[in-house]
Design a protein around this motif. Structure first.
Motif, PDB file in Angstrom:
ATOM      1  N   LEU A   1     -14.189   0.760  -4.370  1.00 53.61           N
ATOM      2  CA  LEU A   1     -14.820   1.974  -4.897  1.00 53.61           C
ATOM      3  C   LEU A   1     -14.014   2.601  -6.022  1.00 53.61           C
ATOM      4  O   LEU A   1     -14.450   3.560  -6.641  1.00 53.61           O
ATOM      5  CB  LEU A   1     -15.000   3.001  -3.771  1.00 53.61           C
ATOM      6  CG  LEU A   1     -15.931   2.577  -2.643  1.00 53.61           C
ATOM      7  CD1 LEU A   1     -15.898   3.607  -1.527  1.00 53.61           C
ATOM      8  CD2 LEU A   1     -17.342   2.421  -3.178  1.00 53.61           C
ATOM      9  N   ASN A   2     -12.832   2.100  -6.249  1.00 57.12           N
ATOM     10  CA  ASN A   2     -11.959   2.693  -7.259  1.00 57.12           C
ATOM     11  C   ASN A   2     -12.139   1.951  -8.583  1.00 57.12           C
ATOM     12  O   ASN A   2     -11.948   0.738  -8.650  1.00 57.12           O
ATOM     13  CB  ASN A   2     -10.501   2.588  -6.783  1.00 57.12           C
ATOM     14  CG  ASN A   2      -9.562   3.404  -7.665  1.00 57.12           C
ATOM     15  OD1 ASN A   2      -9.713   3.423  -8.895  1.00 57.12           O
ATOM     16  ND2 ASN A   2      -8.599   4.060  -7.055  1.00 57.12           N
ATOM     17  N   PRO A   3     -12.509   2.673  -9.634  1.00 55.13           N
ATOM     18  CA  PRO A   3     -12.747   1.991 -10.918  1.00 55.13           C
ATOM     19  C   PRO A   3     -11.490   1.316 -11.472  1.00 55.13           C
ATOM     20  O   PRO A   3     -11.608   0.479 -12.367  1.00 55.13           O
ATOM     21  CB  PRO A   3     -13.222   3.126 -11.831  1.00 55.13           C
ATOM     22  CG  PRO A   3     -12.878   4.396 -11.148  1.00 55.13           C
ATOM     23  CD  PRO A   3     -12.788   4.111  -9.689  1.00 55.13           C
ATOM     24  N   LEU A   4     -10.326   1.645 -10.935  1.00 55.08           N
ATOM     25  CA  LEU A   4      -9.101   0.968 -11.390  1.00 55.08           C
ATOM     26  C   LEU A   4      -8.932  -0.391 -10.722  1.00 55.08           C
ATOM     27  O   LEU A   4      -8.008  -1.140 -11.070  1.00 55.08           O
ATOM     28  CB  LEU A   4      -7.875   1.837 -11.112  1.00 55.08           C
ATOM     29  CG  LEU A   4      -7.924   3.269 -11.676  1.00 55.08           C
ATOM     30  CD1 LEU A   4      -6.615   4.007 -11.361  1.00 55.08           C
ATOM     31  CD2 LEU A   4      -8.151   3.252 -13.191  1.00 55.08           C
TER      32      LEU A   4
ATOM     33  N   PHE B   1     -10.829   0.035  -1.852  1.00 57.10           N
ATOM     34  CA  PHE B   1     -10.376  -0.249  -3.220  1.00 57.10           C
ATOM     35  C   PHE B   1     -11.548  -0.642  -4.126  1.00 57.10           C
ATOM     36  O   PHE B   1     -11.516  -0.411  -5.333  1.00 57.10           O
ATOM     37  CB  PHE B   1      -9.308  -1.344  -3.215  1.00 57.10           C
ATOM     38  CG  PHE B   1      -7.923  -0.839  -2.940  1.00 57.10           C
ATOM     39  CD1 PHE B   1      -7.654   0.512  -2.750  1.00 57.10           C
ATOM     40  CD2 PHE B   1      -6.835  -1.729  -2.870  1.00 57.10           C
ATOM     41  CE1 PHE B   1      -6.362   0.968  -2.493  1.00 57.10           C
ATOM     42  CE2 PHE B   1      -5.546  -1.273  -2.630  1.00 57.10           C
ATOM     43  CZ  PHE B   1      -5.312   0.070  -2.432  1.00 57.10           C
TER      44      PHE B   1
ATOM     45  N   PRO C   1      -7.760  -1.566  -7.730  1.00 54.62           N
ATOM     46  CA  PRO C   1      -6.386  -1.850  -7.284  1.00 54.62           C
ATOM     47  C   PRO C   1      -6.313  -3.122  -6.430  1.00 54.62           C
ATOM     48  O   PRO C   1      -7.296  -3.545  -5.829  1.00 54.62           O
ATOM     49  CB  PRO C   1      -6.021  -0.639  -6.416  1.00 54.62           C
ATOM     50  CG  PRO C   1      -7.084   0.382  -6.644  1.00 54.62           C
ATOM     51  CD  PRO C   1      -8.302  -0.367  -7.084  1.00 54.62           C
ATOM     52  N   ALA C   2      -5.143  -3.714  -6.400  1.00 54.76           N
ATOM     53  CA  ALA C   2      -4.908  -4.908  -5.589  1.00 54.76           C
ATOM     54  C   ALA C   2      -4.143  -4.527  -4.330  1.00 54.76           C
ATOM     55  O   ALA C   2      -3.151  -3.801  -4.391  1.00 54.76           O
ATOM     56  CB  ALA C   2      -4.120  -5.935  -6.395  1.00 54.76           C
TER      57      ALA C   2
ATOM     58  N   LEU D   1      -7.293   5.904   3.097  1.00 53.12           N
ATOM     59  CA  LEU D   1      -8.650   5.732   2.575  1.00 53.12           C
ATOM     60  C   LEU D   1      -9.631   5.242   3.630  1.00 53.12           C
ATOM     61  O   LEU D   1      -9.341   4.310   4.381  1.00 53.12           O
ATOM     62  CB  LEU D   1      -8.650   4.730   1.415  1.00 53.12           C
ATOM     63  CG  LEU D   1      -7.873   5.136   0.179  1.00 53.12           C
ATOM     64  CD1 LEU D   1      -7.893   4.006  -0.839  1.00 53.12           C
ATOM     65  CD2 LEU D   1      -8.431   6.416  -0.414  1.00 53.12           C
ATOM     66  N   GLN D   2     -10.781   5.852   3.638  1.00 51.50           N
ATOM     67  CA  GLN D   2     -11.875   5.394   4.499  1.00 51.50           C
ATOM     68  C   GLN D   2     -13.134   5.302   3.650  1.00 51.50           C
ATOM     69  O   GLN D   2     -13.716   6.313   3.264  1.00 51.50           O
ATOM     70  CB  GLN D   2     -12.086   6.375   5.658  1.00 51.50           C
ATOM     71  CG  GLN D   2     -13.226   5.941   6.577  1.00 51.50           C
ATOM     72  CD  GLN D   2     -13.314   6.749   7.863  1.00 51.50           C
ATOM     73  OE1 GLN D   2     -13.005   7.928   7.893  1.00 51.50           O
ATOM     74  NE2 GLN D   2     -13.741   6.098   8.937  1.00 51.50           N
ATOM     75  N   ALA D   3     -13.554   4.088   3.385  1.00 54.71           N
ATOM     76  CA  ALA D   3     -14.663   3.864   2.459  1.00 54.71           C
ATOM     77  C   ALA D   3     -16.010   4.281   3.034  1.00 54.71           C
ATOM     78  O   ALA D   3     -16.914   4.678   2.320  1.00 54.71           O
ATOM     79  CB  ALA D   3     -14.727   2.401   2.063  1.00 54.71           C
TER      80      ALA D   3
ATOM     81  N   ASP E   1      -2.937   5.221  -0.068  1.00 53.30           N
ATOM     82  CA  ASP E   1      -3.881   4.125   0.153  1.00 53.30           C
ATOM     83  C   ASP E   1      -4.231   4.004   1.629  1.00 53.30           C
ATOM     84  O   ASP E   1      -5.373   3.715   1.991  1.00 53.30           O
ATOM     85  CB  ASP E   1      -3.265   2.775  -0.275  1.00 53.30           C
ATOM     86  CG  ASP E   1      -2.971   2.688  -1.763  1.00 53.30           C
ATOM     87  OD1 ASP E   1      -3.604   3.422  -2.550  1.00 53.30           O
ATOM     88  OD2 ASP E   1      -2.082   1.881  -2.139  1.00 53.30           O
TER      89      ASP E   1
ATOM     90  N   LEU F   1       0.837  -1.208   0.000  1.00 53.24           N
ATOM     91  CA  LEU F   1       0.000   0.000   0.000  1.00 53.24           C
ATOM     92  C   LEU F   1       0.869   1.254   0.000  1.00 53.24           C
ATOM     93  O   LEU F   1       1.923   1.292   0.642  1.00 53.24           O
ATOM     94  CB  LEU F   1      -0.913   0.010   1.228  1.00 53.24           C
ATOM     95  CG  LEU F   1      -1.844  -1.202   1.380  1.00 53.24           C
ATOM     96  CD1 LEU F   1      -2.677  -1.079   2.658  1.00 53.24           C
ATOM     97  CD2 LEU F   1      -2.745  -1.361   0.169  1.00 53.24           C
TER      98      LEU F   1
END
Lengths: 437, 437, 437, 437
Positions: free
Chosen positions: A169-172, A167, A174-175, A45-47, A42, A38
């Motif tokens: 929520l991210n259109p990319l 993650f 991520p792993a 982040l708080q979803a 990263d 991370l």
């Protein structure tokens, strides 16, 4: 999931100090290993309000040792930073005010680097204590340190599920973890596990709950008798393929399958499939901690709410198990055989096993039960801040049992009581069917 | 509180038709008696989404007979008004769409007069059926009519608590019922009942739940064994005076007494005393169905949430009872001895009784239990719309036991399971303390 | 604040290409200079839906050049990253879907480093275009590039105010900029500027709005006539000290001073002082881009809503100016004399000037006007996506005039129309009193 | 729509007392005539916070006379009921606290009968005053009574639109007024009025606003000069048929036509047609005060928001007019020629007129303007409670001009400024197109 008061844990062997030190290092290093891939960003982040930034988990678990161990056992304690008690206290009202939970993602300072430095400083001081304390002091401190390590293990699981929620929520896509190579050797898709084996258990008076010297949280006590009718549990948790059949049969549109509250939740949140499923060009995928991967029908279903679990069970002509039923089954199972957290491995449910004998009822996914999380007879929370609490969360939550692929190995036991509200979906929650015999 | 499927109830004696007709008239008339002092406008009030207008209760209980009795047993059934199924269905999804619950107060048409005419027409048709049906038809219809009458009795209690919630919002403090004269003969205030007598019960295996031929709702079945440790219950419910002591001791400001969820609820809703208490010029009053009256410390406390009940019990060094514990106690008590609904009497908790022997554990106030409302082993909801449901509400609610001063006489029994979410305050809910022995 | 269509801007001198290249570099470098003291994590912060992360500003301003310049003028255009159009489009519906504005702070990927690499790549390509394009192509491109640079200058101001809003939520009060040393030489506090000088302007027909070849946004056109009565403006904006007097006189508690909507806003948001004022141990401080500093009464007030501005004006026996009035005054003032954005300087209102002659009406703080932001006679938005729009925001916003200490130097002019909703407080908004003569 | 301070209104003739008495009776009786077909229950309905129950309008307009006339001019004033000032004050903060606006529908007491008795008592006392007051007292009182009557006329319009909003929520589609027979003689549907005639107006300096002795609200003053460019207005308001063409052309789905705020509003509220249009079995109907009737394309469109009006104008290649433009046009039109409120007539827009010469620009529907409602130069609200206010609503609202079919006859004039927020749809609001010449 919350932690709490402790039964002392003499997991110690010959040299209790060395033993505890080794365990301390194992746990603390695993937490940092989880953040290895991370970036500092990263970790901020708080979803959603219920999920915390990675960085906050890193700091909060250290603050626990500072607040409850160093402050009490260090000769001349001084806080590492006077702001940290406010920033990194989770919900211990008796210790003081807390930074609002839903704003943890707004704290870019202290930085990730600051937080790692904080961890290092706390480690140095705790390790110092371990060698410096008197015999009596050590015994006392060891209890709380052991609690702190179990507490940190709980946060390891949350760290995984919280970064996954962010993650997702991210259109990319991520792993958070590298995909282990071994996975490429998986056999071809076997289709959904046949719904072919139920394991029966005899009713009567059973004892559940914790007793003895090993570590357990306060909410697992006191051990007490319950009366159960005969029951059976399905040999394996529900698979993606089985749940797909439920969807294709209109499960999300059939009011009669749902709890009234679940039916409303489903409409309000526009839920039509498990939260991490994605349909891309007509094919199903799952968002995982390793990024987006094709959905395999023979993998075990995860990330469903208790409402979805209840509706599925209705549809399948079965029911969700009671807490005590699962505990009885787990007490006959081998905790080591399950799939648990490995930062270098696959942090997602593996293929469904084929034995169906409940030999490995632990791990992979948490089993939703139909049982509300409430106090065992004779339960009393511990005195003081550490006793805040498992007890104070005993309303509007359901018990989950057995651990998941994000639960640290060795952290689980049959008496362990995890709890979440019925609409929670961001944990590795699955479905274990039960029925009356 | 919801209703559901039924075990047939041959409450009948020599002439079952005459018997049922008499009971039908008693129940139907009591509902209208409850509205005797209300204007057409009062009957339209809806204080909140969970509460319904008086008029809606009057119509819905009639629609129940039209939908489930007349439609099935009348030779040439035609709906009284084609809109009514939509307007007066509560939540039976399998019967059709429903007018949104939170907008029941916006329906000035059909008028109150229309609704009374509807009641009269339904009564005429049901009474006609009772004499016209064949033997077999009567037996079948009698089952559903009996269920419909119990259903209507439940709505009688809701009618009282819903109009109370509405009038409580009016600064003129209107009275829904005349104040009975007898009340003026009440003795001087006796102060809070001494917390002086606990009644012990022996643990072991007990059976709870309903079996047999008498009427019961489906959620009371099937009768099953539970294991209980020894426990004791307090001889009387908590009084206003005892709760005042809790307030004066800072109970609403002490986080350690509260469930986490309750603590947040209290802050969000700015709760600092029971919902119908009012402080006027330094003196406490209670808003009642008879208007605003001085608060008497020797009356039994009502209208508290489960959160307040839990906090009070913590403060008092006790706990809330479990569902099975109260049922065991109730099964040794006389249901007829309690205070129940009398449209011409005092629809508010009387003075606390003095015997303290749990001789009259029924009536006056519903006892909050700590037990989540969930399915009994072997519970299956009935087929069809009538089976909608007690079952579908089995999440996020707690069980209440024993009935209240707004429960119709004869409606209650030891196995009766009422249920509300923990934040509900508009029912006659009180506190019965328990403790381990 | 939004941007839009452009009147071509031949700000060029001898060598238009060299000129534009120089200006391009100046603007692009200034944007990055603003982020110099921020960590990658700081650049992710989003305080509220209306404010964007620093990183988003860095990327969006580059996307603008990619979308509107490179895509059109590059021979063989390929997007830098196919996701970026979705992630970094702000609100151009005709260009495509947009990542939800309130979730910009959840995109830790692309990383800050990715974003800087994106900027560098776009710069290289734009600079390549500038030398490669034909004469005609250059002329066309220059128009849009010029618009893009003004657009980026607008985002420079937002970058400052957005990171300020985020840091203001951090109890550590981080500084986005270093405190310039020169500030330590400021004179002792001079107290609030005396309310001593009003500057009168003659009424009659005035022309406002833009015409001619210089750059302007589309909402500044077309130039048109307005009729004004005689009016006067105060020589200086309101100071902290004057606003303190309003507070101490109960200004926030006097309903009669407030617009009805403002009075409700104040109650709902619990506003009792300007948003960045803090009272610490009885003394007032201001949170600034340089951290927390003592509040000086002789500094110019900033960060008030239009509601607060209106109430203050009522209290002061004056009124807010109309848009046209301020434009008339600005047209007689020297834009270069004001306080504007300097990344190495003090990005906060300086001491109030003493001349009071409206010689420097530009800069320091934006003046709220009482005028709703609406279309000038003859206004038509430009065709195509770039014309999205100033026009589409012409509802429920007020016009602000004159620029602030966070406005890039050279960016402002008398006809410039900034606009925000009346409750906005996170811009450098101040109060310029007006009155009828 | 709010009221306010008054320029004295000697609408009197030979005998000012008789004249005022006659007018008093006319207005007061018309209010009650509006409620003639409503039940006591209907009069309690409150569709939304912005709309009030009929009963509240009946009481509030009486309270106005009690508070501002009787209290001041009666020798020995005593309040009719001490609660009424609290219950029936609308928003006069300086007079005292107010019952929350969104809970007016919860006051079943005082009853409808109580409210009519209140009206009768106030009428008797006001009429008594009119004969008893001295010359000077009468002159003073007459001013306030005149204001009170205009105030009551405003509430007559709101009474109509508020009960319409409530009945619109009832699936039975009740009628508030009887359908006049004359309507059956209407000609066959003429199709949408051809968009065939624009009326031009010359620009230059115009004077708008009120001056002189006739009655006007304070917000219409002071009369002042404005400069207008040449403009033209369409001869008739937009018809249902024209708006249907907009819908069929995808108007509600074309972002480019909408204000950004309107576009979001449309999505959030799921707006796809005017609020009272209903599609039944493929055919369009309109819900009216006379119940549900077929939609006629040749009727004038009503009940659109300013957002819809703006989008329609964009689609039609025109724009909304400015406030001053409409006032200029109205000043050349005959107020008596329009369609106004008649409790026994059709309270819904009639067929579109065919002259298209703006001869009757008054009545039928209010014209949305693009002008924000703000203070005229030199406007100062009156002192005291009565001056609360038109002024305090001068934010986030738009001006509407001309009156509607629910405006009492004689109540309107060219300078009249009505105002509502742009999303308001429950008034008789329509569209008058404008364009630059």
């Amino acid at each position: 999931m919350q932690h709490g008061q402790v039964k002392p844990a003499p997991e110690t062997a010959r040299d209790p100090r060395a033993h505890l030190l080794a365990r301390y290092r194992t746990v603390r290093e695993r937490t940092e290993a989880l953040a290895k891939h991370l970036t500092p960003e990263d970790m901020l982040l708080q979803a959603m309000p219920d999920a915390s930034p990675t960085r906050w988990h890193l700091a909060h678990t250290s603050w626990f040792f500072e607040e409850f161990v160093l402050q009490r056992f260090e000769g001349s304690f001084a806080p590492y930073d006077p702001h940290y008690a406010y920033l990194f206290n989770s919900y211990y009202n008796s210790v003081g005010e807390q930074w609002p939970r839903d704003r943890r993602g707004l704290l870019s300072r202290p930085s990730a680097a600051d937080v790692f430095a904080y961890r290092a400083a706390i480690d140095e001081r705790v390790e110092g204590l371990l060698s410096d304390l008197s015999e009596g002091g050590f015994a006392e401190a060891a209890e709380i340190i052991t609690l702190g390590l179990h507490h940190e293990e709980q946060h390891q699981e949350l760290l995984c599920t919280d970064i996954k929620a962010a993650f997702a929520l991210n259109p990319l896509a991520p792993a958070a973890f590298a995909m282990p190579e071994a996975l490429e050797e998986e056999p071809e898709d076997q289709g959904p596990a046949a719904n072919d084996r139920w394991v029966s258990f005899e009713g009567g008076i059973h004892a559940i709950g914790h007793e003895g010297e090993d570590f357990a949280f306060d909410n697992e006590t006191k051990r007490h008798k319950v009366y159960l009718d005969d029951f059976s549990l399905h040999g394996t948790p529900v698979t993606n393929g089985q749940f797909l059949a439920f969807i294709e049969d209109g499960g999300y549109r059939a009011a009669s399958l749902w709890l009234a509250e679940g039916w409303d939740w489903r409409a309000r949140e526009a839920v039509v499939h498990p939260v991490y499923w994605r349909k891309v060009d007509g094919a199903w995928f799952e968002f995982t901690l390793h990024g987006l991967i094709p959905l395999r029908p023979d993998r075990i279903l995860s990330h469903v709410s208790a409402y979805e679990a209840f509706a599925f069970a209705e549809w399948a002509g079965a029911r969700l198990p009671r807490e005590a039923e699962v505990e009885v089954a787990l007490s006959k199972s081998d905790p080591a055989a399950g799939q648990f957290l490995d930062p270098a491995g696959f942090v997602h449910p593996h293929l469904v096993g084929r034995d169906n004998g409940l030999g490995s009822a632990f791990g992979t996914v948490w089993d939703w039960t139909q049982s509300a999380y409430s106090a065992y007879p004779g339960f009393r929370p511990a005195a003081g801040a550490i006793g805040e609490y498992n007890g104070k969360f005993m309303s509007s939550q359901l018990v989950l049992k057995g651990g998941s692929c994000a639960t640290p190995p060795g952290h689980i036991r049959a008496t362990y009581r995890n709890f979440f509200p019925p609409d929670a979906r961001w944990q590795f929650t699955g479905i274990r069917l039960a029925r009356d015999v």
